[in-house]
Design a protein around this motif. Structure first.
Motif, PDB file in Angstrom:
ATOM      1  N   ALA A 104     138.226  -9.914 -14.619  1.00 46.91           N
ATOM      2  CA  ALA A 104     138.147 -11.302 -14.180  1.00 46.91           C
ATOM      3  C   ALA A 104     138.040 -11.339 -12.653  1.00 46.91           C
ATOM      4  O   ALA A 104     138.458 -10.391 -11.972  1.00 46.91           O
ATOM      5  CB  ALA A 104     139.380 -12.064 -14.656  1.00 46.91           C
ATOM      6  N   LYS A 161     137.805  -8.771 -24.701  1.00 43.20           N
ATOM      7  CA  LYS A 161     137.091  -9.495 -23.651  1.00 43.20           C
ATOM      8  C   LYS A 161     137.758 -10.830 -23.332  1.00 43.20           C
ATOM      9  O   LYS A 161     137.806 -11.252 -22.173  1.00 43.20           O
ATOM     10  CB  LYS A 161     135.632  -9.706 -24.058  1.00 43.20           C
ATOM     11  CG  LYS A 161     134.761  -8.475 -23.833  1.00 43.20           C
ATOM     12  CD  LYS A 161     133.305  -8.717 -24.170  1.00 43.20           C
ATOM     13  CE  LYS A 161     133.066  -8.668 -25.646  1.00 43.20           C
ATOM     14  NZ  LYS A 161     131.632  -8.656 -25.995  1.00 43.20           N
ATOM     15  N   ALA A 165     139.119 -11.849 -19.694  1.00 45.65           N
ATOM     16  CA  ALA A 165     138.724 -13.103 -19.048  1.00 45.65           C
ATOM     17  C   ALA A 165     139.937 -13.916 -18.620  1.00 45.65           C
ATOM     18  O   ALA A 165     139.873 -14.699 -17.659  1.00 45.65           O
ATOM     19  CB  ALA A 165     137.847 -13.914 -19.997  1.00 45.65           C
ATOM     20  N   TRP A 185     131.627 -14.625 -20.378  1.00 39.74           N
ATOM     21  CA  TRP A 185     133.060 -14.535 -20.147  1.00 39.74           C
ATOM     22  C   TRP A 185     133.448 -14.616 -18.677  1.00 39.74           C
ATOM     23  O   TRP A 185     134.636 -14.618 -18.347  1.00 39.74           O
ATOM     24  CB  TRP A 185     133.606 -13.244 -20.756  1.00 39.74           C
ATOM     25  CG  TRP A 185     133.425 -13.175 -22.241  1.00 39.74           C
ATOM     26  CD1 TRP A 185     132.462 -12.484 -22.926  1.00 39.74           C
ATOM     27  CD2 TRP A 185     134.201 -13.853 -23.236  1.00 39.74           C
ATOM     28  NE1 TRP A 185     132.588 -12.673 -24.274  1.00 39.74           N
ATOM     29  CE2 TRP A 185     133.655 -13.519 -24.502  1.00 39.74           C
ATOM     30  CE3 TRP A 185     135.301 -14.697 -23.185  1.00 39.74           C
ATOM     31  CZ2 TRP A 185     134.183 -14.000 -25.688  1.00 39.74           C
ATOM     32  CZ3 TRP A 185     135.824 -15.179 -24.379  1.00 39.74           C
ATOM     33  CH2 TRP A 185     135.270 -14.836 -25.601  1.00 39.74           C
ATOM     34  N   LEU A 187     133.217 -12.386 -16.353  1.00 40.40           N
ATOM     35  CA  LEU A 187     133.745 -11.145 -15.794  1.00 40.40           C
ATOM     36  C   LEU A 187     132.830 -10.622 -14.693  1.00 40.40           C
ATOM     37  O   LEU A 187     131.655 -10.975 -14.621  1.00 40.40           O
ATOM     38  CB  LEU A 187     133.904 -10.102 -16.897  1.00 40.40           C
ATOM     39  CG  LEU A 187     134.828 -10.485 -18.062  1.00 40.40           C
ATOM     40  CD1 LEU A 187     134.834  -9.380 -19.106  1.00 40.40           C
ATOM     41  CD2 LEU A 187     136.239 -10.785 -17.577  1.00 40.40           C
TER      42      LEU A 187
END
Length: 231
Positions: A104, A161, A165, A185, A187
């Motif tokens: 993230a 995932k 996130a 997401w 990322l």
């Protein structure tokens, strides 16, 4: 085999004029990223008119049992059939992908500059011990001399995932699935895990290897991986 013939008979009854759909039953291992699995399967839909894809997800040993019983035409996996498996399996390499680390935005900012050394003590999310990807990563950690803090282990990469996130930790992904991780997401890419590369196989028996939908998948796989690995 009897059940499969029964399914074909029912299809013939429903389509008496010979317009029955071309049915292909495919098993996908649960460790394979969903977006990558869909990309691999996509050519099957273009392999002939009225193609009907039946997709099952599970552990590789369970799917191989279904393949041996001719309830599946193909298994797509990120590992070879176990050497102890009684199934006479034939492996067709679909392609491979580098392994990319993502996180993230806030965590990525902290880890990006000194990656991969920055993984020392950093929170990470990993697949289970003994899984194909983990067997690549554990020696890589030793080789670069880092010991991350393993926050959680996930069988389900989609759930992993979601956790990444949410900022719980960095995670490894096949480079072929990085585009989805960044666009869907949110990322950010940290870097690649050295020379680690995941390999993907189509596993068949001799009896089913000529199925047109299976051939469409194996023939298109090289282009699928060469295109997506650039992301």
């Amino acid at each position: 085999e009897i059940f499969a013939l029964g399914d074909e008979l029912q299809a013939s009854v429903r389509h008496p004029e010979g317009a029955s759909p071309l049915r292909v039953a495919i098993g996908v291992t649960d460790s394979l990223p969903k977006i990558l699995a869909h990309t691999i399967l996509r050519p099957a839909y273009d392999s002939g008119p009225q193609v009907q894809v039946v997709c099952h997800e599970g552990r590789v040993t369970d799917l191989l049992g279904e393949l041996a019983a001719f309830r599946l035409d193909l298994v797509i996996a990120d590992e070879h059939a176990p050497s102890s498996s009684p199934v006479k399996a034939h492996h067709h390499l679909l392609g491979d992908s580098a392994v990319t680390w993502c996180a993230a935005p806030r965590l990525a900012t902290r880890l990006k500059s000194r990656f991969p050394r920055s993984l020392e003590g950093a929170p990470v999310l990993l697949p289970p011990t003994g899984s194909p990807l983990r067997r690549l990563l554990d020696p890589w950690f030793v080789a670069i001399g880092v010991s991350p803090q393993v926050i959680a282990e996930y069988d389900d990469r989609a759930l992993m995932k979601m956790a990444a996130a949410d900022g719980l930790g960095a995670l490894p992904l096949p480079a072929a699935a990085t585009r989805e991780a960044t666009q869907r997401w949110g990322l950010r890419v940290l870097g690649r895990a050295g020379d680690c590369r995941e390999q993907y196989y189509a596993i068949t028996t001799e009896r089913r290897v000529h199925h047109p939908a299976v051939l469409a998948i194996t023939r298109a796989a090289h282009a699928v991986f060469s295109d997506r690995s650039r992301g």
